[in-house]
Scaffold this active site. Structure first.
Site, mmCIF file in Angstrom:
data_model
loop_
_atom_site.group_PDB
_atom_site.id
_atom_site.type_symbol
_atom_site.label_atom_id
_atom_site.label_comp_id
_atom_site.label_asym_id
_atom_site.label_seq_id
_atom_site.Cartn_x
_atom_site.Cartn_y
_atom_site.Cartn_z
ATOM 1 C CG ASP A 23 -2.052 0.949 1.157
ATOM 2 O OD1 ASP A 23 -2.320 1.463 0.057
ATOM 3 O OD2 ASP A 23 -2.682 1.208 2.201
ATOM 4 N N GLY A 24 0.376 2.302 -0.627
ATOM 5 C CA GLY A 24 1.049 3.612 -0.569
ATOM 6 C C GLY A 24 1.628 4.079 -1.897
ATOM 7 C CG ASN A 25 2.211 1.357 -5.087
ATOM 8 O OD1 ASN A 25 3.097 1.234 -4.250
ATOM 9 N ND2 ASN A 25 1.744 0.332 -5.798
ATOM 10 C CD1 TRP A 28 7.380 6.586 -2.670
ATOM 11 C CD2 TRP A 28 6.944 6.839 -4.857
ATOM 12 N NE1 TRP A 28 8.579 6.598 -3.336
ATOM 13 C CE2 TRP A 28 8.344 6.749 -4.683
ATOM 14 C CE3 TRP A 28 6.444 6.989 -6.154
ATOM 15 C CZ2 TRP A 28 9.243 6.819 -5.746
ATOM 16 C CZ3 TRP A 28 7.337 7.064 -7.208
ATOM 17 C CH2 TRP A 28 8.718 6.983 -7.011
ATOM 18 C CB THR A 69 -13.201 -8.517 -4.905
ATOM 19 O OG1 THR A 69 -13.058 -8.424 -3.475
ATOM 20 C CG2 THR A 69 -12.845 -9.926 -5.329
ATOM 21 C CG ASN A 71 -7.980 -2.720 -5.424
ATOM 22 O OD1 ASN A 71 -7.035 -3.485 -5.244
ATOM 23 N ND2 ASN A 71 -8.345 -1.835 -4.499
ATOM 24 N NE ARG A 74 -7.276 1.134 -5.774
ATOM 25 C CZ ARG A 74 -6.063 1.034 -5.293
ATOM 26 N NH1 ARG A 74 -5.010 1.267 -6.048
ATOM 27 N NH2 ARG A 74 -5.862 0.706 -4.038
ATOM 28 N NE ARG A 194 -8.253 0.818 5.234
ATOM 29 C CZ ARG A 194 -7.684 2.011 5.146
ATOM 30 N NH1 ARG A 194 -7.723 2.826 6.164
ATOM 31 N NH2 ARG A 194 -7.074 2.395 4.044
HETATM 32 C C1 FPP Z 1 -5.542 -2.928 -0.153
HETATM 33 O O1 FPP Z 1 -5.874 -1.643 0.012
HETATM 34 C C2 FPP Z 1 -4.360 -2.937 -0.990
HETATM 35 C C3 FPP Z 1 -4.295 -3.652 -2.118
HETATM 36 C C4 FPP Z 1 -5.386 -4.497 -2.613
HETATM 37 C C5 FPP Z 1 -3.061 -3.593 -2.880
HETATM 38 C C6 FPP Z 1 -3.279 -2.865 -4.119
HETATM 39 C C7 FPP Z 1 -1.951 -2.786 -4.786
HETATM 40 C C8 FPP Z 1 -1.825 -2.266 -5.966
HETATM 41 C C9 FPP Z 1 -2.999 -1.750 -6.697
HETATM 42 C C10 FPP Z 1 -0.502 -2.131 -6.606
HETATM 43 C C11 FPP Z 1 0.156 -3.410 -6.850
HETATM 44 C C12 FPP Z 1 1.560 -3.115 -6.956
HETATM 45 C C13 FPP Z 1 2.489 -3.956 -7.456
HETATM 46 C C14 FPP Z 1 3.892 -3.567 -7.387
HETATM 47 C C15 FPP Z 1 2.115 -5.260 -8.071
HETATM 48 P P1 FPP Z 1 -7.107 -1.004 -0.744
HETATM 49 O O2 FPP Z 1 -6.650 0.282 -1.274
HETATM 50 O O3 FPP Z 1 -7.686 -1.985 -1.706
HETATM 51 O O4 FPP Z 1 -8.091 -0.874 0.484
HETATM 52 P P2 FPP Z 1 -8.409 0.396 1.376
HETATM 53 O O5 FPP Z 1 -9.339 1.211 0.559
HETATM 54 O O6 FPP Z 1 -9.015 -0.206 2.609
HETATM 55 O O7 FPP Z 1 -7.107 1.083 1.666
#
Ligand code: FPP
Length: 244
Positions: A23-25, A28, A69, A71, A74, A194
């Protein structure tokens, strides 16, 4: 890995399975005036440095949360980018990982939203590395912890299992990866506290380490720090402290 990095690590108590929420991309990238997708791109080096570190530490199972599931909510451009990015990651790294004896697997739903080309690349990487006996790298993709439990229960009902026969063992056997031990350690980067629907069943007794480091800045040394913190914990699994 240099000895100083590993100082304080007990080689006999390396977690068998480590799971990571990368998390945090986005943050960043925003801090640098870049696009969120540039942050994901920067996360690629973090991922493969950490995977190298996990192999060197002797971690047997390493699971990363690449797309949930949820994401799909976004912005469409980011979703499209992430689909191509995850496919590209396999194209760029699967052969190297294969040479290092890594077995690549995927956990998640193969539904109509995942582009066919991405599914094909996933199957290719899994087939290429199926026989490897080194670390198992599981990429949680279109993965949701609740969806996994729903899928397990659906499978049991489909098999006609009687309600009284449904127990923790039978549900466990129908999870996406029944042969993988539950994570001993879960790491989440970027200062968020979380679980975000990651491995809900499997994390029941995992130790959780939260770090402020944003994922693109995460490196193998941070993994070692997390393992050190893990080794300082007292795991009780509902029992009494091991010291008495
Ligand atoms: C959960 O937080 C985090 C994830 C599902 C990871 C998502 C990662 C990426 C999209 C980048 C993948 C990177 C690489 C290098 C392969 P969330 O944001 O889904 O949940 P939240 O809203 O509770 O923070």
């Amino acid at each position: 890995m240099v000895a100083t990095v590993l100082s304080g690590i007990d080689p006999n108590r390396i977690p068998r399975h480590v799971a990571t929420v990368m998390d945090g991309n986005g943050r960043w990238a925003e801090q640098r005036g870049l696009r969120r997708t540039d942050g994901h791109a920067a996360g690629e080096d973090a991922l493969f440095d950490t995977v190298e570190g996990a192999i060197d530490l002797g971690i047997g199972w390493f699971t990363v949360y690449a797309f949930s599931t949820e994401n799909w909510r976004r912005p469409p451009d980011e979703v499209r980018y992430l689909m191509g990015f995850n496919k590209g990651i396999l194209e760029r790294h699967a052969e190297d990982l294969h040479a290092r004896g890594v077995r690549i697997r995927f956990a998640g739903r193969r539904d109509w939203r995942v582009p066919r080309g991405v599914l094909r690349r996933m199957d290719w990487a899994a087939d290429l590395t199926r026989g490897n006996t080194g670390m198992t790298l599981t990429i949680a993709f279109n993965y949701g912890g609740r969806a996994e439990i729903v899928d397990a229960v659906r499978a049991l009902v489909r098999e006609g299992v009687k309600p009284d026969r449904i127990d923790e063992r039978s549900i466990r056997r129908h999870l996406y990866q029944p042969d993988v031990p539950d994570p001993d350690l879960m790491i989440r980067t970027s200062g968020e506290f979380r679980i975000s629907n990651f491995l809900l069943w499997e994390l029941a007794y995992s130790e959780i380490v939260f770090t402020d480091v944003l994922w693109p800045d995460f490196r193998r040394a941070h993994l070692v720090d997390a393992v050190r913190e893990y080794q300082a914990r007292d795991r009780r699994f509902g029992g009494v402290p091991s010291s008495g």
